[in-house]
Design a protein around this motif. Structure first.
Motif, mmCIF file in Angstrom:
data_model
loop_
_atom_site.group_PDB
_atom_site.id
_atom_site.type_symbol
_atom_site.label_atom_id
_atom_site.label_comp_id
_atom_site.label_asym_id
_atom_site.label_seq_id
_atom_site.Cartn_x
_atom_site.Cartn_y
_atom_site.Cartn_z
ATOM 1 N N SER A 176 0.828 -1.207 0.000
ATOM 2 C CA SER A 176 0.000 0.000 0.000
ATOM 3 C C SER A 176 0.864 1.259 0.000
ATOM 4 N N ASP A 177 1.968 1.217 0.731
ATOM 5 C CA ASP A 177 2.898 2.354 0.715
ATOM 6 C C ASP A 177 3.426 2.587 -0.698
ATOM 7 N N GLN A 178 3.760 1.512 -1.369
ATOM 8 C CA GLN A 178 4.325 1.591 -2.719
ATOM 9 C C GLN A 178 3.304 2.112 -3.725
ATOM 10 N N ASP A 179 2.046 1.752 -3.525
ATOM 11 C CA ASP A 179 0.944 2.208 -4.376
ATOM 12 C C ASP A 179 1.247 1.996 -5.859
ATOM 13 N N ALA A 180 1.665 0.782 -6.188
ATOM 14 C CA ALA A 180 1.965 0.438 -7.580
ATOM 15 C C ALA A 180 1.566 -1.007 -7.821
ATOM 16 N N GLU A 181 0.915 -1.237 -8.932
ATOM 17 C CA GLU A 181 0.520 -2.598 -9.306
ATOM 18 C C GLU A 181 1.348 -3.041 -10.498
ATOM 19 N N ASP A 182 1.934 -4.222 -10.378
ATOM 20 C CA ASP A 182 2.766 -4.737 -11.462
ATOM 21 C C ASP A 182 2.015 -5.834 -12.216
ATOM 22 N N VAL A 183 2.115 -5.787 -13.534
ATOM 23 C CA VAL A 183 1.451 -6.769 -14.381
ATOM 24 C C VAL A 183 2.454 -7.272 -15.419
ATOM 25 N N MET A 184 2.135 -8.429 -15.998
ATOM 26 C CA MET A 184 2.991 -8.994 -17.025
ATOM 27 C C MET A 184 2.426 -8.684 -18.406
ATOM 28 N N ASP A 185 3.303 -8.367 -19.315
ATOM 29 C CA ASP A 185 2.909 -8.211 -20.712
ATOM 30 C C ASP A 185 2.504 -9.593 -21.225
ATOM 31 N N PRO A 186 1.311 -9.736 -21.807
ATOM 32 C CA PRO A 186 0.868 -11.067 -22.267
ATOM 33 C C PRO A 186 1.755 -11.661 -23.359
ATOM 34 N N SER A 187 2.604 -10.844 -23.965
ATOM 35 C CA SER A 187 3.505 -11.372 -24.996
ATOM 36 C C SER A 187 4.735 -12.054 -24.402
ATOM 37 N N TRP A 188 4.957 -11.857 -23.096
ATOM 38 C CA TRP A 188 6.118 -12.469 -22.460
ATOM 39 C C TRP A 188 5.824 -13.927 -22.120
ATOM 40 N N PRO A 189 6.677 -14.862 -22.518
ATOM 41 C CA PRO A 189 6.484 -16.252 -22.092
ATOM 42 C C PRO A 189 6.756 -16.393 -20.600
ATOM 43 N N VAL A 190 6.084 -17.337 -19.969
ATOM 44 C CA VAL A 190 6.269 -17.598 -18.535
ATOM 45 C C VAL A 190 6.886 -18.974 -18.371
ATOM 46 N N CYS A 191 7.941 -19.048 -17.552
ATOM 47 C CA CYS A 191 8.602 -20.343 -17.364
ATOM 48 C C CYS A 191 8.339 -20.872 -15.960
ATOM 49 N N GLY A 192 8.042 -22.142 -15.862
ATOM 50 C CA GLY A 192 7.992 -22.832 -14.581
ATOM 51 C C GLY A 192 7.022 -22.246 -13.584
ATOM 52 N N VAL A 193 7.436 -21.234 -12.874
ATOM 53 C CA VAL A 193 6.612 -20.633 -11.825
ATOM 54 C C VAL A 193 5.870 -19.423 -12.376
ATOM 55 N N SER A 194 4.716 -19.133 -11.799
ATOM 56 C CA SER A 194 3.790 -18.162 -12.385
ATOM 57 C C SER A 194 4.355 -16.745 -12.444
ATOM 58 N N TRP A 195 5.262 -16.412 -11.535
ATOM 59 C CA TRP A 195 5.765 -15.035 -11.473
ATOM 60 C C TRP A 195 6.908 -14.772 -12.449
ATOM 61 N N LEU A 196 7.454 -15.836 -13.053
ATOM 62 C CA LEU A 196 8.704 -15.666 -13.783
ATOM 63 C C LEU A 196 8.467 -15.539 -15.287
ATOM 64 N N ALA A 197 8.140 -14.327 -15.710
ATOM 65 C CA ALA A 197 8.076 -14.020 -17.135
ATOM 66 C C ALA A 197 9.505 -13.924 -17.670
ATOM 67 N N VAL A 198 9.721 -14.482 -18.845
ATOM 68 C CA VAL A 198 11.063 -14.528 -19.435
ATOM 69 C C VAL A 198 11.252 -13.278 -20.294
ATOM 70 N N VAL A 199 12.090 -12.361 -19.794
ATOM 71 C CA VAL A 199 12.285 -11.067 -20.467
ATOM 72 C C VAL A 199 13.772 -10.728 -20.496
ATOM 73 N N PRO A 200 14.559 -11.377 -21.357
ATOM 74 C CA PRO A 200 15.998 -11.092 -21.392
ATOM 75 C C PRO A 200 16.325 -9.628 -21.658
ATOM 76 N N HIS A 201 15.536 -8.964 -22.525
ATOM 77 C CA HIS A 201 15.858 -7.564 -22.824
ATOM 78 C C HIS A 201 15.642 -6.664 -21.606
ATOM 79 N N GLY A 202 14.841 -7.121 -20.635
ATOM 80 C CA GLY A 202 14.666 -6.353 -19.412
ATOM 81 C C GLY A 202 15.959 -6.232 -18.622
#
Length: 472
Positions: A329-355
């Motif tokens: 709540s202090d941070q007041d920011a919501e993070d989302v994944m770009d649907p074009s990013w593939p996800v590996c193994g665990v749900s939080w890990l979008a594969v984004v090498p250019h990031g």
């Protein structure tokens, strides 16, 4: 082109690979306690790391894996409770000292340089019972432990990490309660823990600088984890501002005091104070502590930037739950994944090498162009075992290409890359269900057989190619 002395590495952590949780006088750690309590319900499958890869007795097998990859560097951690069972130098466990001496000496004999982490999540339980990282005294106890390690191993270790991912220790361990020690005190404990970790880190860095640097000639830093973050809509001013808050509460929380001002990011402090006022918390009390001028300076207490990167996020302002006292709540920011990013193994890990390249550029621009070691980066596998892990192979190829571009095109001073992990291991609350290894470990086999994945073979080829280019 990578520098000729570039560190090609893989990383592990003591609790995740060693096993031998109570062998040879080792004391319990908070992760031993966390896994053993509540009949193992805190970890996937009720699992624990009592044995895991059994590296405490099978170190030679790890060494063979390291040699097979052709690594120049190996990142490892020391178990505080194995060296000092009650957490203090009053009780030194010589069996633990002998074990780590052997590991370090064996590496050096094979021309592999150790990068040694002093603290990778596994606080001695005896110190947790004295208040753990919530106690201001923990910084002094950590400094004492660090001095012991510098004195004992520093003649051979030239790269040190004081604390791994203080954000994870603080938030997951003391706000969310999903990591050891399982504390759930939202909005307060995480800031206190992070503060004491920074104090302990700075004390240890100054101890090294004053007492050991001139003779040992090593370098010391703190490993900070961060996603790359960018606005969901770059043309939306609120998304842009939310992204700045997101980075301030993750990377900035620990990097800003060390590399920029000696204090927390102003955007972070302002957000915490505003939320406290809004919710009527504590009158004049600040949830985000202040650093004392009477203690060793935080600013400048790192000889390089140690960065753990796994994924990226798009960011927008957080909607709802603004009446809660918590870091989110202090941070007041919501993070989302770009649907074009593939996800590996665990749900939080979008594969984004250019990031990673973008994050490296941000580090260069924001933190005065430091030397950077990428101390963790990896790709998870779950479900049926895939030894021919083509997606992970492509991940490493793409990621290392992005690092090369960051060096050659962006001028980022990257000095090393450490894959997470050398081998499959105990992945904290995920247990053995998540596999990051370059080597597969058969946990059903008493011999804990290690078998190289295709990605391990290809990583070895990448290392060989670049090392031959720089030596020719």
């Amino acid at each position: 082109m990578f520098p000729c002395d570039f560190a090609w590495g893989a990383a592990t952590a003591a609790y995740q690979i060693e096993g031998g949780w109570d062998s040879d006088n080792k004391g319990p750690s908070i992760w031993d306690t966390f896994c053993h309590q509540d009949k193992g319900s805190r970890v996937s499958g009720g699992q624990n790391a009592d044995v895991t890869c059994s590296s405490y007795v099978m170190w030679e097998k790890d060494l063979q894996c390291i040699q097979q990859l052709g690594l120049t560097h190996y990142r490892m951690s020391l178990s505080w409770a194995r060296l000092l069972p009650d957490g203090t130098t009053k009780n030194v466990n010589q069996k633990g000292v002998q074990y780590y001496n052997k590991v370090i000496n064996d590496l050096l004999l094979r021309k592999v340089s150790p990068m040694v982490t002093l603290y990778h999540f596994d606080l001695p339980q005896a110190l947790q019972e004295q208040g753990g990282w919530k106690s201001s005294n923990m910084a002094t106890l950590f400094d004492s432990y660090a001095r012991f390690c510098f004195q004992t191993f520093g003649d051979r270790v030239k790269l040190w990490i004081t604390i791994n991912e203080p954000y994870v220790c603080a938030k997951l361990g003391h706000e969310d309660g999903v990591h050891a020690p399982g504390v759930k005190e939202p909005g307060t404990a995480a800031y206190l823990v992070g503060h004491n970790m920074l104090r302990g880190h700075a004390m240890a860095w100054h101890s090294y600088d004053t007492l050991y640097r001139s003779k040992q000639k090593g370098a010391v830093s703190i490993a900070i984890n961060s996603d790359w973050a960018e606005p969901l809509d770059p043309s939306d001013a609120e998304d842009v501002t939310a992204t700045k808050r997101y980075l301030a509460f993750t990377l900035g929380w620990f990097a800003w005091p060390v590399f920029v001002t000696g204090d927390y990011p102003e955007i972070m402090r302002a957000a915490v104070d505003a939320q406290s006022k809004k919710l009527g918390y504590g009158g004049d009390r600040c949830r985000l502590p202040t650093f004392s001028q009477d203690e060793p300076a935080i600013l400048g207490s790192a000889d390089f930037f140690a960065l753990n990167y796994y994924t990226s996020r798009k960011v927008k302002p957080r909607r709802g739950s603004g009446q809660m006292l918590c870091v989110k709540s202090d941070q007041d920011a919501e993070d989302v994944m770009d649907p074009s990013w593939p996800v590996c193994g665990v749900s939080w890990l979008a594969v984004v090498p250019h990031g990673l390249r973008k994050l490296l550029c941000y580090v260069k621009e924001t933190f005065n162009n430091p030397e950077v070691y990428i101390t963790e980066n990896g790709f998870a596998q779950t479900g049926p075992l895939q030894m021919e892990d083509s997606e992970r192979c492509r991940f490493y190829q793409d990621t290392i290409n992005e690092v090369a571009n960051a060096i050659g095109k962006d001028g980022v001073n990257v000095r090393g890359y450490f894959a997470w992990s050398l081998m499959d291991n105990f992945e904290w609350a995920d247990g053995f269900s998540t596999r990051f290894g370059l080597f597969h470990v058969d946990f059903s086999d008493p011999e804990r057989t290690r078998s190289i994945y295709r990605s391990g073979r290809e990583y070895a080829q990448i290392i060989s190619k670049y090392r031959s280019q720089t030596s020719s």
